[in-house]
Design a protein around this motif. Structure first.
Motif, mmCIF file in Angstrom:
data_model
loop_
_atom_site.group_PDB
_atom_site.id
_atom_site.type_symbol
_atom_site.label_atom_id
_atom_site.label_comp_id
_atom_site.label_asym_id
_atom_site.label_seq_id
_atom_site.Cartn_x
_atom_site.Cartn_y
_atom_site.Cartn_z
ATOM 1 N N ARG A 30 3.558 -1.713 9.399
ATOM 2 C CA ARG A 30 2.218 -1.295 8.397
ATOM 3 C C ARG A 30 1.316 -1.362 8.238
ATOM 4 N NH1 ARG A 30 -0.995 -5.322 6.289
ATOM 5 N NH2 ARG A 30 -2.223 -5.063 3.839
ATOM 6 N N SER A 31 0.482 -0.767 9.894
ATOM 7 C CA SER A 31 -0.951 -0.942 11.000
ATOM 8 C C SER A 31 -0.976 0.475 10.435
ATOM 9 C CB SER A 31 -1.030 -1.581 11.730
ATOM 10 O OG SER A 31 -0.839 -2.992 11.342
ATOM 11 N N ASP A 32 0.289 1.073 11.464
ATOM 12 C CA ASP A 32 0.648 2.906 11.082
ATOM 13 C C ASP A 32 0.234 3.403 9.939
ATOM 14 O OD1 ASP A 32 1.138 2.074 13.746
ATOM 15 O OD2 ASP A 32 3.335 2.357 13.632
ATOM 16 N N PHE A 33 1.073 2.715 8.672
ATOM 17 C CA PHE A 33 0.604 3.449 7.936
ATOM 18 C C PHE A 33 -0.905 4.019 7.390
ATOM 19 C CE2 PHE A 33 0.018 3.057 3.274
ATOM 20 C CZ PHE A 33 0.950 4.142 2.758
ATOM 21 N N GLU B 68 0.544 -1.519 -0.188
ATOM 22 C CA GLU B 68 -0.057 0.097 0.295
ATOM 23 C C GLU B 68 0.979 1.435 0.272
ATOM 24 O OE1 GLU B 68 -2.069 -3.495 2.194
ATOM 25 O OE2 GLU B 68 -0.238 -2.389 2.005
ATOM 26 N N GLY B 69 1.657 1.222 0.607
ATOM 27 C CA GLY B 69 2.684 2.305 0.456
ATOM 28 C C GLY B 69 4.302 2.066 1.596
ATOM 29 N N SER B 70 5.156 2.844 1.697
ATOM 30 C CA SER B 70 5.676 2.859 2.408
ATOM 31 C C SER B 70 5.725 3.188 4.110
ATOM 32 C CB SER B 70 6.995 3.781 1.386
ATOM 33 O OG SER B 70 6.759 3.213 0.690
ATOM 34 N N VAL B 71 6.857 3.264 4.769
ATOM 35 C CA VAL B 71 6.958 3.859 5.819
ATOM 36 C C VAL B 71 8.744 4.470 5.596
ATOM 37 C CG1 VAL B 71 5.587 2.976 6.671
ATOM 38 C CG2 VAL B 71 7.875 1.981 7.232
ATOM 39 N N LEU B 72 9.600 5.295 6.512
ATOM 40 C CA LEU B 72 11.244 5.898 6.734
ATOM 41 C C LEU B 72 11.589 5.353 8.135
ATOM 42 C CD1 LEU B 72 9.627 9.813 5.290
ATOM 43 C CD2 LEU B 72 10.450 7.831 3.764
#
Length: 219
Positions: free
Chosen positions: A206-209, A111-115
């Motif tokens: 991932r849940s945070d995102f 779904e996307g990315s985290v840093l």
């Protein structure tokens, strides 16, 4: 008068002799050089043990071209990459010349990315946490991120020889990873990290995102 060249000793110029000895020293295996050196009493040295003080960078690996801080930086990212590989997600490292946003790597989900900002060092845990030095500039940049941002601290022994230990069945890594979210940390000289980094950490990220962009958590 004829000269028997086989019986005539060859005279080696001093400069050639010194160059030859230096060349041989450069290719002699490290442990051979350590084991055959002399100790303070003039006797033969023993092989180094894990209880010995950390050697200098030059004394441990001949020809190494990364200083100790650079080794830690590479090892920290490699540790995070190993965790991401184990969990089955991709990790894209920021080019060193483009590291302008206090982000060392981007962890990609469907779904996307985290840093992620990675620090590696030898700080001991105190009361179950480690305080990792940061700058106000980093904190301000993290606070401006729309994506979730995390600080990862990889703790290693002070002696690089202990970081990886090859065995007959597997290689052991004497490292522990810890993390903390940093989008909303206060300005200050350090950030406290206390949660262990494992493969189970990444579904939480991932849940945070998803919580930021979908108003909920992952299924």
């Amino acid at each position: 008068m004829a000269v028997d060249v086989l019986k005539t000793p060859m005279v080696v110029p001093e400069a050639v002799r010194v160059a030859r000895e230096s060349s041989m020293a450069a290719v002699t295996p490290l442990w051979d050089r350590v084991a055959t050196s002399t100790d303070d009493r003039g006797g033969r040295s023993r092989m180094p043990s894990s209880s010995d003080p950390a050697p200098s960078e030059e004394a441990w690996v001949a020809g190494a071209n990364l200083h100790l801080n650079a080794r830690k930086a590479r090892y920290g990212v490699a540790y995070l990459r190993a965790i991401a590989s184990q969990a089955g997600w991709s990790l894209q490292e920021t080019s060193p010349d483009e590291d302008t946003e206090a982000v060392d790597a981007t962890l990609g989900f469907v779904e996307g990315s985290v840093l992620v900002q990675v620090k590696c060092g030898t700080r001991e845990l105190r009361n179950g946490h480690v305080r990792v030095p940061v700058t106000d500039e980093w904190v301000r940049k993290w606070s401006n991120k729309l994506l979730p941002a995390y600080l990862v601290y990889v703790r290693v022994p002070s002696d690089p020889r202990s970081w990886c230990t090859p065995g007959d069945r597997f290689t052991s890594h004497a490292a522990l990873g810890y993390w903390a979210p940093v989008n909303n940390v206060a300005l200050g000289p350090s950030v406290e990290v206390s949660t262990r980094l494992t493969a189970e950490t990444l579904p939480q990220w991932r849940s945070d995102f998803l919580g930021r962009f979908q108003g909920g958590s992952a299924a």
